[in-house]
Write a protein that holds these residues in place. Structure first.
Motif, PDB file in Angstrom:
ATOM      1  N   ALA A 138     -43.122-100.469  28.765  1.00 30.30           N
ATOM      2  CA  ALA A 138     -42.599-101.621  28.225  1.00 30.30           C
ATOM      3  C   ALA A 138     -41.349-101.795  29.492  1.00 30.30           C
ATOM      4  CB  ALA A 138     -41.884-101.439  26.969  1.00 30.30           C
ATOM      5  N   ARG A 139     -41.138-103.068  29.997  1.00 25.77           N
ATOM      6  CA  ARG A 139     -40.033-103.471  30.658  1.00 25.77           C
ATOM      7  C   ARG A 139     -39.212-104.532  30.017  1.00 25.77           C
ATOM      8  NH1 ARG A 139     -40.987-101.608  35.611  1.00 25.77           N
ATOM      9  NH2 ARG A 139     -43.228-101.014  36.216  1.00 25.77           N
ATOM     10  N   THR A 140     -39.767-105.027  28.790  1.00 31.46           N
ATOM     11  CA  THR A 140     -38.922-106.169  28.087  1.00 31.46           C
ATOM     12  C   THR A 140     -38.925-105.662  26.769  1.00 31.46           C
ATOM     13  OG1 THR A 140     -40.943-107.329  27.555  1.00 31.46           O
ATOM     14  CG2 THR A 140     -39.798-108.172  29.696  1.00 31.46           C
ATOM     15  N   ALA A 156     -40.492 -96.492  28.317  1.00 37.69           N
ATOM     16  CA  ALA A 156     -39.500 -97.394  28.261  1.00 37.69           C
ATOM     17  C   ALA A 156     -38.767 -97.490  29.526  1.00 37.69           C
ATOM     18  CB  ALA A 156     -38.578 -97.406  27.094  1.00 37.69           C
ATOM     19  N   MET A 157     -38.828 -98.611  30.561  1.00 37.28           N
ATOM     20  CA  MET A 157     -38.475 -98.552  31.730  1.00 37.28           C
ATOM     21  C   MET A 157     -36.925 -99.247  31.457  1.00 37.28           C
ATOM     22  SD  MET A 157     -40.969 -97.446  33.317  1.00 37.28           S
ATOM     23  CE  MET A 157     -40.407 -97.545  34.996  1.00 37.28           C
ATOM     24  N   SER A 217     -38.041-111.438  25.985  1.00 38.91           N
ATOM     25  CA  SER A 217     -38.224-111.611  27.367  1.00 38.91           C
ATOM     26  C   SER A 217     -36.703-110.857  27.635  1.00 38.91           C
ATOM     27  CB  SER A 217     -38.017-113.216  27.765  1.00 38.91           C
ATOM     28  OG  SER A 217     -36.919-113.761  27.332  1.00 38.91           O
ATOM     29  N   GLU A 218     -36.138-110.421  27.091  1.00 38.25           N
ATOM     30  CA  GLU A 218     -34.816-109.736  27.601  1.00 38.25           C
ATOM     31  C   GLU A 218     -35.262-108.446  28.186  1.00 38.25           C
ATOM     32  OE1 GLU A 218     -30.702-109.198  25.900  1.00 38.25           O
ATOM     33  OE2 GLU A 218     -31.783-110.120  24.292  1.00 38.25           O
ATOM     34  N   ALA A 219     -34.756-108.044  29.442  1.00 37.98           N
ATOM     35  CA  ALA A 219     -35.103-106.785  30.084  1.00 37.98           C
ATOM     36  C   ALA A 219     -34.810-105.675  29.226  1.00 37.98           C
ATOM     37  CB  ALA A 219     -34.279-106.842  31.317  1.00 37.98           C
ATOM     38  N   LEU A 220     -35.760-104.718  29.179  1.00 36.79           N
ATOM     39  CA  LEU A 220     -35.350-103.372  28.438  1.00 36.79           C
ATOM     40  C   LEU A 220     -34.217-102.539  28.946  1.00 36.79           C
ATOM     41  CD1 LEU A 220     -36.634-102.356  25.871  1.00 36.79           C
ATOM     42  CD2 LEU A 220     -37.816-100.889  27.355  1.00 36.79           C
ATOM     43  N   SER A 221     -33.539-101.976  28.167  1.00 41.59           N
ATOM     44  CA  SER A 221     -32.226-101.109  28.337  1.00 41.59           C
ATOM     45  C   SER A 221     -32.199-100.164  27.183  1.00 41.59           C
ATOM     46  CB  SER A 221     -31.220-102.011  28.557  1.00 41.59           C
ATOM     47  OG  SER A 221     -30.517-102.587  27.387  1.00 41.59           O
ATOM     48  N   GLY A 222     -31.188 -99.183  27.300  1.00 41.11           N
ATOM     49  CA  GLY A 222     -31.162 -98.416  26.008  1.00 41.11           C
ATOM     50  C   GLY A 222     -30.461 -99.200  24.917  1.00 41.11           C
ATOM     51  N   THR A 223     -29.683 -99.997  25.446  1.00 40.59           N
ATOM     52  CA  THR A 223     -29.125-101.019  24.230  1.00 40.59           C
ATOM     53  C   THR A 223     -30.212-101.743  23.485  1.00 40.59           C
ATOM     54  OG1 THR A 223     -27.452-101.358  25.923  1.00 40.59           O
ATOM     55  CG2 THR A 223     -26.997-102.220  23.858  1.00 40.59           C
ATOM     56  N   PHE A 227     -37.599 -92.597  27.917  1.00 34.31           N
ATOM     57  CA  PHE A 227     -36.614 -93.309  28.569  1.00 34.31           C
ATOM     58  C   PHE A 227     -36.639 -93.144  29.982  1.00 34.31           C
ATOM     59  CE2 PHE A 227     -34.966 -93.927  23.993  1.00 34.31           C
ATOM     60  CZ  PHE A 227     -35.033 -94.952  23.965  1.00 34.31           C
ATOM     61  N   ASN A 228     -37.346 -94.076  30.888  1.00 34.87           N
ATOM     62  CA  ASN A 228     -37.610 -93.701  32.224  1.00 34.87           C
ATOM     63  C   ASN A 228     -36.511 -94.489  32.869  1.00 34.87           C
ATOM     64  OD1 ASN A 228     -38.092 -93.594  34.907  1.00 34.87           O
ATOM     65  ND2 ASN A 228     -40.440 -93.547  34.485  1.00 34.87           N
TER      66      ASN A 228
END
Ligand code: TPP
Ligand code: MG
Length: 543
Positions: A513-515, A537-538, A335-341, A438-439
């Motif tokens: 993908a948002r998560t 990848a948002m 459920s974690e929000a997507l980020s580069g990390t 990576f948007n």
């Protein structure tokens, strides 16, 4: 056999059997010749930057040239940025640029231009074939020039009448000389240096960024305590579990300078002396400490792997290289929000053995090397010349060169848009490429650079939140503080880019993908299915 057929037969005979192409009227003889020479596989690309970037990706992985077919000066000009990157990568490749018929040039027809001048900016070798009977020998020479260590771009300019006139026969391929051996006294003097009690750093690059060079360099570092680093933008770095872990010099000069701080001697093994990507007020251009001595163990084109092996035998005869242990990050919670990390952690957890990464993720990709350092062995292809729009074409060419291996393009949204039509070629050729876009809705890195170069913010900057102001989404990284005019040039919203739709229109299946969970599911799906796929990848900028 006409000139065009002599060309294609000579290339195929020399092992150049792929031709990334965007032809025009002056190249029609060459197009027709493909049917006469089935060994040559023509790959249509819809923009010349894809032709040249794909030829670069192919050459980096195959270690032999692909051909690229371009249409006169304008076609070559469209492909130049990625030829610039290929020049920096020292990739062997052969560009064939069609031209007007010899007798037509003096009429200055609309497409007439100075092709030689354009070619000269990127090529180690340029030749204009003026007689059909010379084409085959010129082509053989061009392939040889492209492959002569350390490798480079060779450009053959072919007038239309030279292509269509009777030519005789194909030419046999020419022998390519080996890399130059490094004299023993150079190796011994570096060994002596390493034996002194003075801090040394070894910077590897070029051919030394593959397993043999890295293992020898690691042995030397283990035995002598020298710091071991890799050039910032290697053409092809072999890495992962069971290979020596090596850190690349960081992009930001301040961090790169820190890595070499205190070194008295900098030993160059296939790399050039490191410099800052750009000049910044108050930051030195040269990365090495001003009082450090720079020593060249092996220049590009020298046999750097042999030199490192000889050096290791002198200073580290019984020492083993330090190899990365297998290690993967835990899969982040779904459920974690997507980020580069987070995306990097998912990639590290799932990266398949033998993957080929084409890395143009820019700010979102900062964490990816760390998260994959202990993943199964893989190759990492970087943006060698800093000209964006390379990642998707290089991934495409790498996939053509490497059937059976999964290619993963880590690609920033702004950079993706330069050469997005790569996706169509991936679909047409059925290539196993996973395109992760990576948007972050921005040219995020430029938001950071705006501050770093000392650009002046207005006296009373508009609030980034001021309603209705152009660029007010605040998505352009750290560019808040500047006015709306500046911010709007770094902002990729209004309208938002929709990569899932764009991919669909180019024939590539896609998902957003948002998560972490959505990203992992899409990545797993793509790795399990043949053919290309796109994951949008948002991500927020700089996270
Ligand atoms: C051919 C070329 N044109 C322009 C630039 C300048 N430039 C550097 S980074 C960048 C934008 C990068 O944005 P994006 O790809 O979205 O990556 P992000 O910074 O958002 O991570 C631009 C335009 C460049 N490096 N090369
Ligand atoms: Mg971006």
């Amino acid at each position: 056999m006409n000139g065009a057929q002599a060309l294609i037969r000579t290339l195929a005979g020399a092992g150049v059997d792929v031709c990334f192409s965007n032809p025009g009227t002056s190249e029609m003889q060459i197009v027709a010749a493909l049917d006469a020479v089935p060994q040559m596989h023509g790959v249509l690309c819809l923009f010349e930057g894809v032709v040249t970037g794909a030829a670069d990706g192919f050459g980096r992985m195959a270690g032999r040239p692909a051909a690229g077919l371009l249409h006169l000066g304008p076609g070559l000009a469209n492909g130049l940025a990625n030829l610039h990157n290929a020049r920096r990568a020292r990739t062997p490749l052969l560009m064939v640029v069609g031209d007007h018929a010899t007798y037509h040039k003096r009429y200055d027809a609309p497409l007439e231009s100075d092709i030689d001048a354009l070619a000269g900016t990127v090529s180690v070798w340029t030749r204009r074939s003026l007689r059909s009977e010379d084409v085959a020998a010129d082509a053989a020479e061009g392939v040889c020039a492209a492959m002569t260590p350390p490798g480079g771009v060779a450009t053959l300019i072919l007038p239309a009448d030279v292509s269509w006139t009777e030519a005789g026969s194909a030419s046999p391929s020419l022998p390519v000389r080996s890399p130059s051996p490094v004299p023993g006294d150079v190796v011994r003097s570096v060994a002596t240096l390493l034996g002194r009690d003075e801090p040394c750093a070894i910077l590897v690059g070029g051919a030394a960024t593959r397993r043999p060079g890295l293992e020898a360099a690691s042995r030397v570092a283990q035995a002598t305590g020298a710091r071991l680093l890799c050039e910032g933008s290697p053409a092809r770095l072999e890495r992962g579990a069971g290979l020596p872990a090596i850190e690349r010099l960081p992009y930001l000069a301040e961090f790169a300078i820190e890595k070499l701080k205190g070194a008295r001697h900098l030993i160059l093994a296939g790399a050039r002396a490191p410099v800052s990507f750009f000049a910044y007020p108050g930051v030195p251009s040269s990365i090495a400490p001003s009082d450090a001595e720079v020593h060249v163990l092996a220049a590009p084109g020298d046999d750097v792997c042999e030199a490192l092996a000889s050096l290791a035998d002198l200073v580290a005869p019984d020492v083993k290289p330090l190899l990365a242990e297998p290690a993967r990050p835990d899969l982040p919670s779904g459920s974690e929000a997507l980020s580069g990390t987070i995306a990097s952690a998912v990639l590290g957890a799932l990266l398949p053995e033998g993957a080929i990464i084409s890395d143009e993720a820019n700010t979102a990709g900062v964490w990816a090397p760390g998260a994959t350092a202990g993943a199964p062995p893989h190759d990492w292809l970087t943006l060698t010349g800093g000209a964006i729009g390379q990642g998707l074409p290089v991934a495409t060419g790498a996939a053509v060169a490497s059937p059976g291996r999964r290619v993963i393009a880590l690609e920033a949204d702004g950079s993706a848009m330069y050469t997005l039509s790569s996706l169509w070629t991936q679909a047409r050729e059925g290539l196993d490429v996973t395109n992760v876009i990576f948007n972050n809705g921005s040219y995020a890195i430029l938001g950071m650079e705006l501050g770093r170069v000392g650009a002046q913010a207005p006296e009373s900057p508009e609030s980034p939140e001021s309603p209705g102001a152009p660029g007010s989404s605040g998505s352009a990284g750290s560019s808040g503080g500047w006015g709306s005019a500046a911010r709007s040039l770094l902002d990729l919203t209004r309208p938002d880019l929709d990569f899932v739709s764009l991919a669909g229109g180019l024939g590539v299946p896609a998902g957003r993908a948002r998560t972490a969970g959505e990203f992992a599911a899409l990545l797993r799906r793509s790795l399990a299915e043949p053919g290309p796929f796109l994951i949008e990848a948002m991500v927020p900028p700089f996270q």
